[in-house]
Motif scaffolding. Structure first.
Motif, short mmCIF file in Angstrom:
data_model
loop_
_atom_site.label_atom_id
_atom_site.label_comp_id
_atom_site.label_asym_id
_atom_site.label_seq_id
_atom_site.Cartn_x
_atom_site.Cartn_y
_atom_site.Cartn_z
N GLU A 1 -50.95 47.81 28.01
CA GLU A 1 -51.30 47.02 26.83
C GLU A 1 -50.92 47.78 25.55
O GLU A 1 -50.37 47.20 24.61
N TYR B 1 -47.20 47.73 25.19
CA TYR B 1 -46.75 46.39 24.79
C TYR B 1 -46.96 46.20 23.28
O TYR B 1 -46.08 45.74 22.56
N SER C 1 -44.07 45.80 20.51
CA SER C 1 -44.06 44.57 19.69
C SER C 1 -43.97 44.91 18.21
O SER C 1 -43.26 44.25 17.45
N ASN D 1 -45.32 39.50 34.01
CA ASN D 1 -46.02 39.36 32.73
C ASN D 1 -45.13 38.60 31.74
O ASN D 1 -44.18 39.14 31.17
N ASP D 2 -45.45 37.32 31.56
CA ASP D 2 -44.62 36.44 30.71
C ASP D 2 -44.54 36.93 29.26
O ASP D 2 -43.52 36.73 28.59
N ARG D 3 -45.61 37.56 28.77
CA ARG D 3 -45.64 37.96 27.36
C ARG D 3 -44.54 38.96 27.03
O ARG D 3 -44.03 38.98 25.91
N PHE E 1 -41.28 37.04 26.56
CA PHE E 1 -41.38 36.29 25.31
C PHE E 1 -41.14 37.22 24.11
O PHE E 1 -40.28 36.95 23.26
N GLU E 2 -41.89 38.30 24.06
CA GLU E 2 -41.82 39.20 22.90
C GLU E 2 -40.44 39.84 22.80
O GLU E 2 -39.91 40.04 21.70
N ALA F 1 -39.90 33.60 30.53
CA ALA F 1 -41.31 33.45 30.13
C ALA F 1 -41.80 32.05 30.45
O ALA F 1 -42.91 31.86 30.97
N ASP G 1 -44.93 31.01 32.88
CA ASP G 1 -46.09 30.29 32.35
C ASP G 1 -45.63 29.19 31.39
O ASP G 1 -45.63 29.36 30.17
N MET H 1 -47.78 28.03 28.37
CA MET H 1 -47.89 28.99 27.27
C MET H 1 -46.62 29.02 26.41
O MET H 1 -46.69 29.21 25.20
N HIS H 2 -45.44 28.83 27.02
CA HIS H 2 -44.21 29.11 26.27
C HIS H 2 -43.28 27.92 26.03
O HIS H 2 -42.33 28.04 25.27
#
Lengths: 164, 265
Positions: B33, B36, B40, B62-64, B67-68, B89, B93, B96-97
């Motif tokens: 975390e 990440y 970011s 981990n989709d995030r 995405f990021e 992403a 999910d 979410m995206h």
């Protein structure tokens, strides 16, 4: 024993230097940097090679906005025919004096897969871009700066239908 | 003396080793975390991208992360790479995206059909919910996509629905403006006027609505009223809708004012 100590010191020093150099490089470079190539960029110069931000962080713009670019260019590009629908994306630099150059091009189809576009047609688009003379370079209260800019030519029905 | 130098070398070598180990630990083994968040915040830097690569290797579902990692590529015009990451992403999910991908197709690619596919799919996955992709009402974005497709009946329908979703007092002022513009395209001047007026009731600084009204009054040869709105548009021009990344479909410029002024003259 003496040599073991020296080898330990040498290896630890080399490792530290390599890691520091790698982190420094990674911190000081970002994606989308365009390096100069005099063969294709001619005599285009930037004012500060080490400090070229992106347009969106410095309000780089064309007089009258992208709408003005579209109005100036679109009608003259209608004879240009393309095979695939998609986007032709120019990334280039607007230097601190409002001149543009160092054009790099990405072409994608509707699925955003890379496609090849005839180089003559790309040259025509580039010449059209070069004809634009009313760029407002990135600036703040102290100075004007170089910056990266992105412009898309949208292709549908075999022709350019939008520029944004 | 020899012993002193030997100890000094050992201390120095140990410090250098600890330094290297700490950096390697921070890059590859500290809390995912934290890494990440750090990556970011360094958006666009090569180090950020390398850290995302390490994170993807360690946490591929981990989709995030995908995405990021996609964001700076798309902001800088590298859509092939950016959308490959964003597609991943969405695959992991979709709820979410999908909205964000639809928003990106609409605003960054002007791929109106592609945007509608994503937004409609998101809507079908969330029955009974009014989605807000990237903070904007889904029907507002659909309206904008149909406006881009020059399907003004549908754009009007979705902008009106967006106003209903949010309630007149809370709706995006630009939904009134776009409804007015759609009505204008359909030749319904009175309805267009009505919606531009509604936008101005929400905020007198809505430059786009002033320009819309100036145009209508000019076409009706009501020059006084046209001039009034043109003057207001000029006065409040700094409040116009703009975005640092992209031009809006209904974005107005000083040239629009000059053009109308020339007609008035």
């Amino acid at each position: 024993m003496k040599s073991k100590t020296n080898i330990f010191l040498l290896i630890s020093a080399v490792l530290a230097v390599v890691i520091t150099g790698w982190v420094y490089y990674q911190m000081s470079h970002s994606i989308g940097e365009l390096s100069s190539n005099t063969e294709i960029d001619g005599d285009f110069k930037v004012c500060d090679e080490d400090k070229i931000p992106n347009y969106y962080s410095m309000d780089t713009d064309y007089e009258g906005g992208k709408k003005a670019i579209k109005n100036e260019l679109l009608s003259n590009l209608q004879n240009l025919k393309f095979e695939d629908s998609g986007l032709i994306t120019f990334r280039f630099i607007v230097n601190c004096e409002g001149e543009i150059g160092r054009f790099r091009i990405q072409s994608t189809d509707l699925k955003l897969e890379k496609i090849e576009i005839d180089s003559e047609k790309l040259k025509t688009l580039e010449y059209a871009l070069v004809s634009l003379k009313k760029w407002n370079p990135a600036k703040n209260e102290f100075n004007s700066y170089d910056s990266y800019y992105v412009l898309n030519f949208k292709i549908r029905d075999n022709r350019v239908v939008d520029i944004f | 003396m020899k012993r002193f130098f030997k100890i000094l070398k050992l201390i120095l070598a140990s410090l250098l080793t600890v330094y290297s180990v700490v950096i390697i630990y921070m890059l590859a083994f500290s809390s995912k975390e934290d890494r990440y968040t750090f990556a970011s915040h360094l958006q666009g830097a090569c180090l950020s991208q390398s850290m995302f690569e390490i994170l993807k290797f360690q946490d591929p579902s981990n989709d995030r992360i995908y995405f990021e990692q996609s964001v700076p590529y798309n902001k800088r015009g590298y859509y092939e790479k950016g959308f490959r990451l964003l597609d991943k992403a969405v695959e992991i999910d979709p709820k979410m995206h999908l909205g964000y991908r639809g928003y990106m197709k609409l605003r960054f690619l002007r791929d109106f059909k592609g945007a509608l596919e994503d937004l409609d799919r998101l809507d079908s996955l969330t029955p009974g919910v009014v989605d807000t992709p990237w903070g904007e009402d889904i029907d507002f974005l659909r309206g904008e996509a149909y406006f881009g497709l020059e399907n003004y009946e549908k754009s009007k329908f979705y902008f009106k629905r967006s106003i209903e979703n949010q309630g007149e007092d809370w709706a995006d002022i630009q939904a009134f403006v776009y409804t007015g513009l759609s009505e204008l395209e359909l030749g319904n001047r009175e309805q267009a006027k009505n919606h531009f007026d509604k936008a101005l009731n929400q905020s007198k600084y809505t430059v786009e609505a002033h320009i819309g009204l100036a145009r209508i009054y000019l076409e009706n040869a009501e020059l006084k009223k046209s001039k009034f709105h043109l003057d207001k548009a000029e006065e409040y021009f700094s409040y116009k809708r703009n975005d640092p990344y992209n031009e809006y479909l209904n974005e107005v410029y000083k040239d629009d004012l000059s053009l109308l002024k020339n007609f008035e003259a």
